[in-house]
Design a protein around this motif. Structure first.
Motif, mmCIF file in Angstrom:
data_model
loop_
_atom_site.group_PDB
_atom_site.id
_atom_site.type_symbol
_atom_site.label_atom_id
_atom_site.label_comp_id
_atom_site.label_asym_id
_atom_site.label_seq_id
_atom_site.Cartn_x
_atom_site.Cartn_y
_atom_site.Cartn_z
ATOM 1 N N ASN A 182 3.060 0.299 -5.845
ATOM 2 C CA ASN A 182 2.371 -0.883 -5.111
ATOM 3 C C ASN A 182 1.109 -0.862 -4.841
ATOM 4 O O ASN A 182 0.590 -1.379 -3.863
ATOM 5 N N ILE A 183 0.170 0.046 -5.692
ATOM 6 C CA ILE A 183 -1.115 0.064 -5.598
ATOM 7 C C ILE A 183 -1.939 -1.121 -5.196
ATOM 8 O O ILE A 183 -2.917 -1.208 -4.507
ATOM 9 N N ALA A 184 -1.827 -2.155 -5.801
ATOM 10 C CA ALA A 184 -2.311 -3.349 -6.010
ATOM 11 C C ALA A 184 -2.202 -4.111 -4.325
ATOM 12 O O ALA A 184 -3.207 -4.627 -4.117
ATOM 13 N N ALA A 185 -1.155 -3.825 -3.930
ATOM 14 C CA ALA A 185 -1.004 -4.398 -2.593
ATOM 15 C C ALA A 185 -1.620 -3.565 -1.700
ATOM 16 O O ALA A 185 -2.334 -4.334 -0.732
ATOM 17 N N ARG A 186 -1.852 -2.291 -1.698
ATOM 18 C CA ARG A 186 -2.633 -1.370 -0.874
ATOM 19 C C ARG A 186 -4.061 -1.739 -0.832
ATOM 20 O O ARG A 186 -4.837 -1.491 -0.164
ATOM 21 N N GLN A 187 -4.546 -1.684 -2.352
ATOM 22 C CA GLN A 187 -5.771 -1.697 -2.437
ATOM 23 C C GLN A 187 -6.437 -2.684 -3.600
ATOM 24 O O GLN A 187 -6.244 -2.346 -4.728
ATOM 25 N N PRO A 188 -6.543 -4.062 -3.147
ATOM 26 C CA PRO A 188 -6.747 -5.007 -4.016
ATOM 27 C C PRO A 188 -8.168 -5.195 -4.639
ATOM 28 O O PRO A 188 -8.057 -6.191 -5.507
ATOM 29 N N SER A 189 -9.109 -4.262 -3.995
ATOM 30 C CA SER A 189 -10.392 -4.406 -4.497
ATOM 31 C C SER A 189 -10.858 -3.843 -5.834
ATOM 32 O O SER A 189 -10.427 -2.608 -6.066
ATOM 33 N N GLU A 190 -11.130 -4.741 -6.648
ATOM 34 C CA GLU A 190 -11.650 -4.055 -8.121
ATOM 35 C C GLU A 190 -12.788 -3.270 -7.934
ATOM 36 O O GLU A 190 -12.743 -2.161 -8.516
ATOM 37 N N LEU A 192 -7.998 -1.077 -17.369
ATOM 38 C CA LEU A 192 -7.022 -0.090 -16.451
ATOM 39 C C LEU A 192 -7.014 -0.630 -15.358
ATOM 40 O O LEU A 192 -6.006 -0.527 -14.644
ATOM 41 N N VAL A 193 -8.190 -1.118 -14.524
ATOM 42 C CA VAL A 193 -7.961 -1.489 -13.239
ATOM 43 C C VAL A 193 -7.178 -3.116 -13.265
ATOM 44 O O VAL A 193 -6.678 -2.983 -12.253
ATOM 45 N N ALA A 194 -7.354 -3.684 -13.968
ATOM 46 C CA ALA A 194 -6.646 -4.902 -14.223
ATOM 47 C C ALA A 194 -5.079 -4.451 -14.378
ATOM 48 O O ALA A 194 -4.237 -5.160 -13.445
ATOM 49 N N TYR A 195 -4.631 -3.379 -14.919
ATOM 50 C CA TYR A 195 -3.363 -2.807 -14.829
ATOM 51 C C TYR A 195 -3.194 -2.462 -13.486
ATOM 52 O O TYR A 195 -1.923 -2.836 -12.749
#
Lengths: 547, 197
Positions: free
Chosen positions: B107-115, B176-179
């Protein structure tokens, strides 16, 4: 979902009852009562009660003979009745010399290369900004190359080489043609080269233990089959009435590997199912491919060097079948707590604990055979390596059973402890046994003696200190890491910081082992290319080779 | 045991039995799963980023399988709810991982949404996390003097940069960041689904 679990439980229960009945039947009908006589099938007529270690010196061999024959525990084994041609062992050795040399030589090359990639991968934790400009030098490439080169390059090729060499000796026959084995070796090497290039090019399959692109995996499947063919055909042409336990392990390994390798490579799994197949394979390749090689070699070399059959032969056969039954089901303990069906994990935990049965059977055999003869270790390099490996097998297997228990596993899971455990198994056990075997085999292959006993001792010291640091100190670091991870009040960044000293320990351990490998392979190189006067400073007489 | 054929059959039989149990039956059991409707769908770029994740060996240090509270304080660490088999439908190869040298990423996207954070972290992990042992993935970036039009500049703190240089992200880094930014499985699931028999 529930009916599947219920049907399954019933099936497992029935199979267990059936297995128990077969066991009772086989004991009562005398299948197991083969007596210790069968275990002396490894001796030829004039070998009974004679020590043998080509890796040692004449003087040490004499001392070894005196030590063991003088001992009151020592009993002269009776050679089996079918003993015939006293020349057969020389013919056996000659029939495999070329192919074994090829396999062992390749294995040594991959060992050195694989060690350097491992060391470099470890260094990347200490210097995370080292070599970060090109993809070919990144951690992901080094890490996957290390794993695949040491497993498929070093352990597999050395294991196949040692076993190929053992087979005609154990069956008192010759290999027939070594063409298939050589061809298999070439294919296997081609697989390693192309697989490594694939990894450099970023074509990893992304599955631990199966990173090589699946197309190159085909080369391993064919290569392995080609090396297995002459072994199976030699079993058919055997001149012994009884198949020694080492033959069981070797024969089964060559049957199991293609099965595992093909099922694991099928392109039909996804998601959690893929993870299940991944760990089913990864643990089985250890248990049903690498372990059989190590055990087959240990079961041969320990009694052969000290000239005395193993302690309890019946037990070794029980150990074999128990290994086959339980080891094949342990893999899923790698996914305890993960998103997999609970029954599956439970099954693997039960099997992991049941592994105590074959492990204890093997332990009793190896260690009881050696009991009272430990002084012999300083006289025989082969024995020193193989017995150390056998002791490590007992330790690492019991450790594995413990680590599968849920209470222990919640701590060690996801930590460096698992990595340390894997190295104890593959290096401490399998590689040590293979080192010892090669020290024994190489003089027989080449007709040349080892030049320096000191270099052998140096290799042993470097490898032993290396693996003790790795399996001891680094393992301890993993346990600390696991306990911190169980404590939510410790921030994750703190846990990472606290592992740093242990990551240095790993690098030092890896450097020691790599240095040991350079000594080992350098010694082989020296013996092979040294002028005749130098390498044969203690010549092996032709008659001795013939014995 | 004198009969070689019998021996081989028995050896294969045992392994086949284990395979049936460990591979066959779970396949049946997990066959009818469907991806939860809330699961973010992967576009082309995310799939390319996933390939970079595989190539770079991220799985060797990161898991994607938060555990239930009974197994560890993963939820307290803000790694999200326990994962269920349905979260992974269609993933090949699977990327569950077995090692937590670094944190879980399910759930890294929820934790750290900043590109921007992700790009800086990939270029130089220690610029944002001083204790990190993660390798710096600088092969995914280019050093330039002037930022060309249309490329993504990464605002790496000056002390981590060569004198006068600027950093732009390659397409691979952005993929990679998009993933990583697609890794969000915080949608709720029935509590029962964790208790798979």
């Amino acid at each position: 979902m529930l009916p599947i679990a219920a049907v399954l439980l019933a099936v497992v229960f029935l199979v267990s009852i059936l297995a128990l009945l077969v066991l009772i039947w086989s004991i009562s009908s005398g299948q197991f009562s083969m007596g210790p006589g069968n275990s002396s099938v490894i001796f030829h007529r004039d070998e009974a009660g004679k020590v043998e270690d080509p890796a040692s010196t004449h003087r040490k061999r004499d001392q070894l003979q005196q030590l063991l024959v003088g001992s009151s525990r020592y009993t002269t084994p009776q050679p089996p009745p079918e003993e015939d041609d006293p020349n057969s062992r020389r013919q056996s050795d000659e029939s495999t010399a070329r192919a074994t040399r090829y396999l062992l030589g390749s294995a040594c090359f991959w060992l050195v290369l694989g060690s350097f990639f491992g060391l470099a991968a470890s260094l990347k934790f200490n210097f995370p900004d080292w070599l970060n400009q090109d993809y070919e030098f990144t951690f992901g490439v080094f890490r996957s190359l290390h794993l695949n080169l040491v497993i498929y390059g070093w352990v597999s090729m050395a294991g196949m080489g040692v076993c190929l060499w053992l087979i005609p000796r154990l069956l008192k026959t010759t290999l027939g043609s070594d063409r298939f084995a050589l061809m298999g070796g070439h294919l296997w090497n081609a697989g390693l080269v192309l697989g490594s290039l694939g990894l450099f090019a970023g074509k990893s399959d992304g599955i631990e233990w199966l990173e090589f692109p699946w197309k190159t995996d085909l080369l391993f499947a064919f290569g392995g089959a080609l090396i297995g063919l002459p072994i199976l055909s030699a079993i058919k042409r055997r001149k012994v009435k009884h198949l020694y336990v080492s033959v069981w392990y070797i024969g089964a390994a060559f049957v199991w590997f293609p099965f595992l390798f093909i099922v694991a490579n099928l392109p039909i799994y996804d998601g959690v199912q893929h993870a299940i197949v991944n760990w089913w394979y990864a643990h089985n390749v250890l248990g049903l491919w690498i372990t059989p090689f190590g055990l087959a070699a240990a079961y041969y070399f320990i009694p052969k060097v000290i000239g005395k059959p193993i302690h309890s032969y019946q037990l070794s056969l029980l150990g074999f079948w128990a290994l086959a039954l339980f080891y094949s089901q342990v893999g899923l303990h790698h996914l305890i707590g993960g998103p997999v069906p609970t029954w599956l994990v439970s099954l693997s935990i039960v099997s992991s604990v049941m592994m105590i049965v074959p492990v204890v059977a093997v332990a009793i055999n190896h260690h009881k055979t050696m009991w009272g003869h430990f002084a012999a270790l300083r006289l025989s390099p082969t024995l020193l390596f193989v017995v150390s490996g056998a002791i490590m097998y007992t330790l690492v297997s019991l450790q594995g059973s413990l680590q599968s228990l849920r209470a222990v596993n919640t701590v060690t899971h996801f930590t460096h402890a698992t990595v340390a455990h894997a190295h104890l198994g593959v290096y401490g056990f399998a590689s040590f046994v293979l080192f010892g075997s090669i020290y024994f085999i190489f003089p027989r292959l080449s007709g040349r003696n080892w030049i320096s006993q000191r270099l052998i001792s140096l290799h042993y010291a470097l490898s032993l200190i290396g693996i003790l640091l790795y399996g001891g100190v680094f393992f301890y670091g993993g346990v600390i890491q696991g306990m911190q991870m169980q404590d939510a009040s410790v921030p994750f960044s703190q846990i990472v910081a606290d592992t740093k000293p242990y990551l240095w320990v790993r690098t030092v351990a890896g450097a020691l082992m790599t240095l040991g490998h350079l000594v080992f392979v350098g010694h082989i190189w020296w013996v092979w290319y040294a002028p005749k006067s130098k390498r044969s400073f203690v010549p092996i007489a032709k008659e001795e080779v013939a014995r | 045991m004198r009969r070689t054929i019998g021996f081989i059959v028995a050896a294969i039989g045992i392994l086949a039995y284990a395979t049936l149990l460990l591979v066959g039956v779970p396949s049946l059991q997990l066959d009818d799963l469907e991806l939860p409707v809330e699961h973010p769908s992967n576009d082309e770029q995310v799939n390319r980023g996933r390939e970079i994740y595989i190539q770079s060996g991220c799985i060797y240090c990161h898991t994607q399988q938060p555990r239930d509270v009974n197994f560890g304080p993963d939820q307290e660490r803000n790694w999200g709810r326990f994962s269920i088999p349905a979260d992974y439908v269609g993933d090949r190869p699977h990327l569950l991982g077995t090692m937590r040298t670094g944190p879980d990423l399910h759930n890294i996207a929820a934790r750290q949404p900043s590109e921007d954070w992700h790009l800086i972290h990939l270029y130089q992990p220690r610029a944002v996390l001083p204790n990190s042992v993660m390798p710096s993935y600088q092969y995914l970036f280019t050093h330039v003097n002037e930022v060309p039009l249309g490329s993504k500049e990464v605002n790496v703190p000056k002390n981590w940069l060569p004198e006068g240089a600027k950093v732009i992200a390659t397409q691979e880094a952005l993929d990679l960041v998009a993933y990583l930014k697609s890794l969000d499985h915080t949608y709720s699931v029935e509590q029962d689904s964790s208790q798979m028999p």
